[in-house]
Design a protein around this motif. Structure first.
Motif, PDB file in Angstrom:
ATOM      1  N   PRO A   1     -17.774  26.378 -54.971  1.00 27.33           N
ATOM      2  CA  PRO A   1     -17.458  27.875 -55.209  1.00 27.33           C
ATOM      3  C   PRO A   1     -17.932  28.834 -54.005  1.00 27.33           C
ATOM      4  O   PRO A   1     -18.928  28.548 -53.607  1.00 27.33           O
ATOM      5  CB  PRO A   1     -18.030  28.047 -56.554  1.00 27.33           C
ATOM      6  N   VAL A   2     -17.190  29.572 -53.866  1.00 33.25           N
ATOM      7  CA  VAL A   2     -17.443  30.726 -52.660  1.00 33.25           C
ATOM      8  C   VAL A   2     -17.135  32.272 -53.316  1.00 33.25           C
ATOM      9  O   VAL A   2     -16.496  32.312 -54.091  1.00 33.25           O
ATOM     10  CB  VAL A   2     -16.771  30.529 -51.197  1.00 33.25           C
TER      11      VAL A   2
ATOM     12  N   THR B   1     -11.321  35.529 -34.816  1.00 32.86           N
ATOM     13  CA  THR B   1     -12.167  34.623 -35.427  1.00 32.86           C
ATOM     14  C   THR B   1     -12.033  33.910 -36.646  1.00 32.86           C
ATOM     15  O   THR B   1     -11.968  34.557 -37.567  1.00 32.86           O
ATOM     16  CB  THR B   1     -13.709  34.848 -34.950  1.00 32.86           C
ATOM     17  N   MET B   2     -12.227  32.511 -36.926  1.00 34.55           N
ATOM     18  CA  MET B   2     -11.924  32.160 -38.235  1.00 34.55           C
ATOM     19  C   MET B   2     -13.515  32.018 -38.654  1.00 34.55           C
ATOM     20  O   MET B   2     -13.860  30.751 -37.837  1.00 34.55           O
ATOM     21  CB  MET B   2     -10.808  30.845 -38.220  1.00 34.55           C
ATOM     22  N   LEU B   3     -13.859  32.315 -39.585  1.00 37.37           N
ATOM     23  CA  LEU B   3     -15.120  32.064 -40.263  1.00 37.37           C
ATOM     24  C   LEU B   3     -15.119  30.936 -41.330  1.00 37.37           C
ATOM     25  O   LEU B   3     -14.106  31.380 -42.447  1.00 37.37           O
ATOM     26  CB  LEU B   3     -15.848  33.539 -40.578  1.00 37.37           C
ATOM     27  N   PRO B   4     -15.588  29.987 -41.301  1.00 35.23           N
ATOM     28  CA  PRO B   4     -15.644  29.100 -42.331  1.00 35.23           C
ATOM     29  C   PRO B   4     -15.883  29.587 -43.975  1.00 35.23           C
ATOM     30  O   PRO B   4     -17.227  30.476 -43.744  1.00 35.23           O
ATOM     31  CB  PRO B   4     -16.686  27.797 -42.425  1.00 35.23           C
ATOM     32  N   ALA B   5     -15.209  29.419 -44.950  1.00 39.29           N
ATOM     33  CA  ALA B   5     -15.560  30.277 -46.110  1.00 39.29           C
ATOM     34  C   ALA B   5     -16.086  29.410 -47.186  1.00 39.29           C
ATOM     35  O   ALA B   5     -16.451  29.761 -48.300  1.00 39.29           O
ATOM     36  CB  ALA B   5     -14.094  30.538 -46.722  1.00 39.29           C
ATOM     37  N   ASP B   6     -16.494  28.005 -46.904  1.00 37.92           N
ATOM     38  CA  ASP B   6     -17.040  27.191 -47.857  1.00 37.92           C
ATOM     39  C   ASP B   6     -17.953  26.283 -47.037  1.00 37.92           C
ATOM     40  O   ASP B   6     -17.520  26.068 -45.690  1.00 37.92           O
ATOM     41  CB  ASP B   6     -16.028  26.459 -48.651  1.00 37.92           C
ATOM     42  N   PRO B   7     -19.019  25.582 -47.745  1.00 34.34           N
ATOM     43  CA  PRO B   7     -19.834  24.680 -47.142  1.00 34.34           C
ATOM     44  C   PRO B   7     -19.466  23.520 -46.558  1.00 34.34           C
ATOM     45  O   PRO B   7     -19.572  22.978 -45.460  1.00 34.34           O
ATOM     46  CB  PRO B   7     -20.908  24.572 -48.334  1.00 34.34           C
ATOM     47  N   ALA B   8     -18.049  22.961 -47.372  1.00 37.56           N
ATOM     48  CA  ALA B   8     -17.409  21.713 -46.911  1.00 37.56           C
ATOM     49  C   ALA B   8     -16.740  21.886 -45.586  1.00 37.56           C
ATOM     50  O   ALA B   8     -16.958  20.927 -44.735  1.00 37.56           O
ATOM     51  CB  ALA B   8     -16.408  21.670 -47.957  1.00 37.56           C
ATOM     52  N   THR B   9     -16.244  23.109 -45.548  1.00 38.77           N
ATOM     53  CA  THR B   9     -15.645  23.268 -44.187  1.00 38.77           C
ATOM     54  C   THR B   9     -16.566  23.412 -42.924  1.00 38.77           C
ATOM     55  O   THR B   9     -16.304  22.917 -41.760  1.00 38.77           O
ATOM     56  CB  THR B   9     -14.753  24.786 -44.036  1.00 38.77           C
ATOM     57  N   VAL B  10     -17.921  24.059 -43.158  1.00 33.37           N
ATOM     58  CA  VAL B  10     -18.789  23.883 -42.041  1.00 33.37           C
ATOM     59  C   VAL B  10     -19.313  22.471 -41.557  1.00 33.37           C
ATOM     60  O   VAL B  10     -19.325  22.090 -40.665  1.00 33.37           O
ATOM     61  CB  VAL B  10     -19.959  24.776 -42.542  1.00 33.37           C
ATOM     62  N   LYS B  11     -19.398  21.828 -42.708  1.00 29.47           N
ATOM     63  CA  LYS B  11     -19.855  20.321 -42.550  1.00 29.47           C
ATOM     64  C   LYS B  11     -18.914  19.699 -42.039  1.00 29.47           C
ATOM     65  O   LYS B  11     -19.283  19.114 -40.841  1.00 29.47           O
ATOM     66  CB  LYS B  11     -20.278  19.808 -43.908  1.00 29.47           C
TER      67      LYS B  11
END
Length: 278
Positions: A220-221, A261-271
């Motif tokens: 969830p975000v 710029t495209m900012l990751p919207a959830d932790p899974a994308t960051v990882k």
């Protein structure tokens, strides 16, 4: 068209439409912004009577007044040159090619910014969404697309919405497409650009494939902005987009650049994106 003969034997050619006056152009911009002559006068430290005289051609504005009104009406830099010419003054803003030697510092600064944003995607586009620079995060998203879409000039709108482009990979295509088309509509209303209108009509006509529904993020975000939810190599990535422009530009080319710029919207994308750089 052949001219007609006047009784005296002189040839009369059909009248051609005269170019719009600076007053007519300023009135168009004022009405486009939805403000009154009185409101514009207040913003420009003038009087509604003077604004009326300028718009009707009874008064010729000074160069300083043309630029001041253009600023208060948020007229794009390219169109400010048109206002100056209509008023009888020389254009104020150059249009320097981005590959010109005088743009070297700007190009290097843009590239440092894009590289520093990796592994997250970032790109720079011009007034018609042609990509002028991009980083490896963008290259990752474009991996596997057909060559005909990747030939220069690469166009961000075309490659995103084309049925052979990113569109089949976008899990919330209808929402994202609606966002992009609305963004283009706002820009067309602002600048009345024929090339941008042609691009809009092209991409708006692309078919939209039916999908079972929007993807949900892995975790969830907060609902801070509409995300771009896109598949890549079996993973579902989610981004929110931020667009920046240059402040107080003095060159048409620079004024029309936009950095997205495209900012990751959830932790899974960051990882996932960080794992690609390991």
């Amino acid at each position: 068209m052949t001219g007609k003969k006047a009784p005296s034997g002189t040839t009369i050619t059909p009248d051609r439409a005269a170019p719009p006056t600076v007053g007519a152009l300023l009135r168009t911009w004022r009405e486009r912004r939805g403000i009154s002559q009185l409101e514009l006068a207040g913003r420009a430290d003038s009087s509604s009577r003077h604004i009326s005289f300028i718009e009707t051609g009874r008064s010729r504005p000074s160069e300083e007044m043309v630029l001041r009104l253009a600023d208060r009406l948020d007229v794009p830099v390219r169109e400010r040159n048109a206002l100056l010419l209509a008023a009888g003054y020389a254009p104020r803003y150059a249009r320097t090619p981005l590959d010109a030697p005088t743009m070297e510092t700007l190009r290097e600064g843009i590239q440092r910014l894009l590289t520093g944003y990796e592994p997250y995607p970032a790109l720079v586009v011009d007034a018609t969404y042609d990509v002028v620079a991009a980083n490896r995060g963008i290259a990752m998203l474009l991996d596997g697309l057909p060559e005909h879409l990747l030939e220069p000039p690469l166009n961000a709108m075309r490659i995103t919405l084309h049925p052979q482009g990113l569109a089949p990979r976008i899990r919330n295509l209808r929402e994202w497409r609606g966002h992009l088309l609305a963004q283009m509509e706002r820009q067309i209303a602002l600048a009345r650009s024929e090339p941008l209108r042609a691009l809009y009509e092209e991409v708006a006509a692309y078919p939209v494939a039916e999908r079972p529904g929007d993807a949900e993020p892995a975790e969830p975000v907060a609902n801070i902005a509409l995300p771009l939810v896109i598949e890549h190599d079996g993973h579902v990535l989610s981004f929110v987009s931020s667009i920046a422009t240059f402040n107080t530009p003095m060159d048409v080319t620079v004024a029309e650049l936009a950095i997205e710029t495209m900012l990751p919207a959830d932790p899974a994308t960051v990882k996932y994106l960080r794992s690609l750089g390991d």
